[in-house]
Write a protein that holds these residues in place. Sequence first.
Motif, short mmCIF file in Angstrom:
data_model
loop_
_atom_site.label_atom_id
_atom_site.label_comp_id
_atom_site.label_asym_id
_atom_site.label_seq_id
_atom_site.Cartn_x
_atom_site.Cartn_y
_atom_site.Cartn_z
N THR A 94 0.86 -1.19 0.00
CA THR A 94 0.00 0.00 0.00
C THR A 94 0.90 1.24 0.00
O THR A 94 2.05 1.16 0.44
CB THR A 94 -0.90 0.05 1.26
N PRO A 95 0.40 2.39 -0.48
CA PRO A 95 1.24 3.60 -0.48
C PRO A 95 1.72 3.96 0.91
O PRO A 95 2.90 4.30 1.10
CB PRO A 95 0.30 4.69 -1.02
N ILE A 96 0.83 3.86 1.90
CA ILE A 96 1.23 4.18 3.29
C ILE A 96 2.29 3.19 3.76
O ILE A 96 3.27 3.56 4.39
CB ILE A 96 -0.01 4.11 4.22
N GLY A 97 2.09 1.91 3.44
CA GLY A 97 3.04 0.88 3.84
C GLY A 97 4.42 1.13 3.25
O GLY A 97 5.43 0.99 3.93
N GLU A 98 4.45 1.52 1.97
CA GLU A 98 5.74 1.78 1.32
C GLU A 98 6.43 2.98 1.97
O GLU A 98 7.63 2.93 2.27
CB GLU A 98 5.53 2.03 -0.17
N GLU A 99 5.66 4.03 2.22
CA GLU A 99 6.23 5.23 2.84
C GLU A 99 6.77 4.90 4.23
O GLU A 99 7.89 5.28 4.58
CB GLU A 99 5.13 6.32 2.92
N ALA A 100 5.97 4.15 5.00
CA ALA A 100 6.37 3.82 6.38
C ALA A 100 7.58 2.89 6.39
O ALA A 100 8.52 3.07 7.16
CB ALA A 100 5.20 3.18 7.11
N ALA A 101 7.58 1.87 5.51
CA ALA A 101 8.68 0.92 5.49
C ALA A 101 9.98 1.60 5.03
O ALA A 101 11.05 1.33 5.58
CB ALA A 101 8.34 -0.26 4.58
N ASN A 102 9.87 2.51 4.05
CA ASN A 102 11.07 3.22 3.60
C ASN A 102 11.63 4.08 4.72
O ASN A 102 12.84 4.17 4.91
CB ASN A 102 10.75 4.09 2.38
N PHE A 103 10.75 4.71 5.46
CA PHE A 103 11.18 5.56 6.57
C PHE A 103 11.82 4.70 7.67
O PHE A 103 12.87 5.03 8.22
CB PHE A 103 9.96 6.32 7.12
N HIS A 104 11.21 3.53 7.93
CA HIS A 104 11.72 2.65 8.98
C HIS A 104 13.06 2.04 8.59
O HIS A 104 14.02 2.05 9.36
CB HIS A 104 10.70 1.54 9.25
N ASN A 105 13.12 1.51 7.36
CA ASN A 105 14.34 0.82 6.94
C ASN A 105 15.46 1.79 6.58
O ASN A 105 16.62 1.40 6.54
CB ASN A 105 14.04 -0.07 5.72
N GLY A 106 15.11 3.04 6.29
CA GLY A 106 16.13 4.02 5.89
C GLY A 106 16.55 4.88 7.07
O GLY A 106 17.30 4.44 7.94
N LEU B 252 1.98 10.31 9.46
CA LEU B 252 0.71 10.21 10.21
C LEU B 252 -0.40 10.96 9.49
O LEU B 252 -1.53 10.49 9.42
CB LEU B 252 0.88 10.79 11.61
N ARG B 253 -0.03 12.13 8.95
CA ARG B 253 -1.03 12.94 8.25
C ARG B 253 -1.57 12.16 7.04
O ARG B 253 -2.77 12.11 6.80
CB ARG B 253 -0.40 14.26 7.81
N HIS B 254 -0.67 11.51 6.30
CA HIS B 254 -1.11 10.71 5.15
C HIS B 254 -2.02 9.57 5.60
O HIS B 254 -3.00 9.24 4.97
CB HIS B 254 0.09 10.14 4.40
N GLN B 255 -1.62 8.96 6.74
CA GLN B 255 -2.36 7.80 7.24
C GLN B 255 -3.77 8.20 7.67
O GLN B 255 -4.71 7.45 7.46
CB GLN B 255 -1.59 7.25 8.45
#
Length: 359
Positions: free
Chosen positions: A85-97, A161-164
Amino acid sequence: MRLIGWAIALAAAGLTPAAAQTPASSTTPTTAAAPAATPPAGTAQDATKPDAAQPAIVPGSVGHMIPTPGIGEPDGRKGVQDQVTPIGEEAANFHNGPLMWVAVIISVFVLLLLLYAMIRFRRGANPTPSRNSHNTLIEVIWTLVPVLILVGIAIPSIKLLRHQYSPPPADVTVKVTGHQWYWSYEYPDNGVTFDSYMLKEASDPTRQANQRARTDDDGPPLLAVDERIVIPQGKVVKFLVTADDVIHSFAVPAFWIKQDANPGQVHETWVKVDRPGVYFGQCSELCGARHGFMPIGVEVVPPTQFAEWVASKGGHLKGAAPAAATVAAAAPATPAAAQPQAGATTEQPATNQAATAQN
Ligand SMILES: [Cu+2]
């Protein structure tokens, strides 16, 4: 001995009402046969829902798509599941990066600082200890730098969070209700309602004769379910999450959603999945004895197949008139076929009660 006698009497008194209630609250006598009153202990699945009365399952068809290993299910890899999902990709990139690097750099820095202090200022090398107690410059630095790091983390976090929490308008709405210990789903705009239970292993002694056993086409053990949520690919799907007994949590790792299901409250989360496939989740709140046995199965299909699935469940597309007239006209002609479906929903409370009484 007298105590044991009292215990037995109390246990009998406690069990009798539940056993007596079961047939009383059954509304359709045709399906409320003996099994509903006495489901075997450890059985959460509806004993009044005989698989024989349902259409044969065709692996690969809508609702029974065969999962891809490693997608939407755990496969032994470390870290978060591949996000769809777009939110999942954004969150995972932020977490892993950025987050991971900040954590690694701080950990290594603190470790080196500790080692330096242990060696450089050890007692053997410093027979006369230093009497320094303050250093304004260093104190300003070690206050300011962490504040700046936290602000640097907070800015992208708040953006995420705002996107979510500002979802686009929903194309499909699914109401999710957690029960001890299964999920029920309702598509209020489509007139579709069903319950979803974990599929037990063929070797499971608590599996009833009328319960279908899990196969590898259904998904991994403890994650495969008899009825999956089906949602259209590329559309915004809103989940309204609640519970009817205790707190559960509706979580699907590949979608980056984990939403508490609280009795008396409705919480909202949403997904937009572009990749068709099967994605699994689990209740993520310790909700009782069989908390580990209430998995979630979500199937993402092209919109045309979603429309077919809705029709196959007796529903209609959003905005279209419910096919009530058609159903009413067809009902007298095929009473035998219509009965089990109606029974499956009306029978549910009776079975829950009986299953709960077993615990
Ligand atoms: Cu739960």
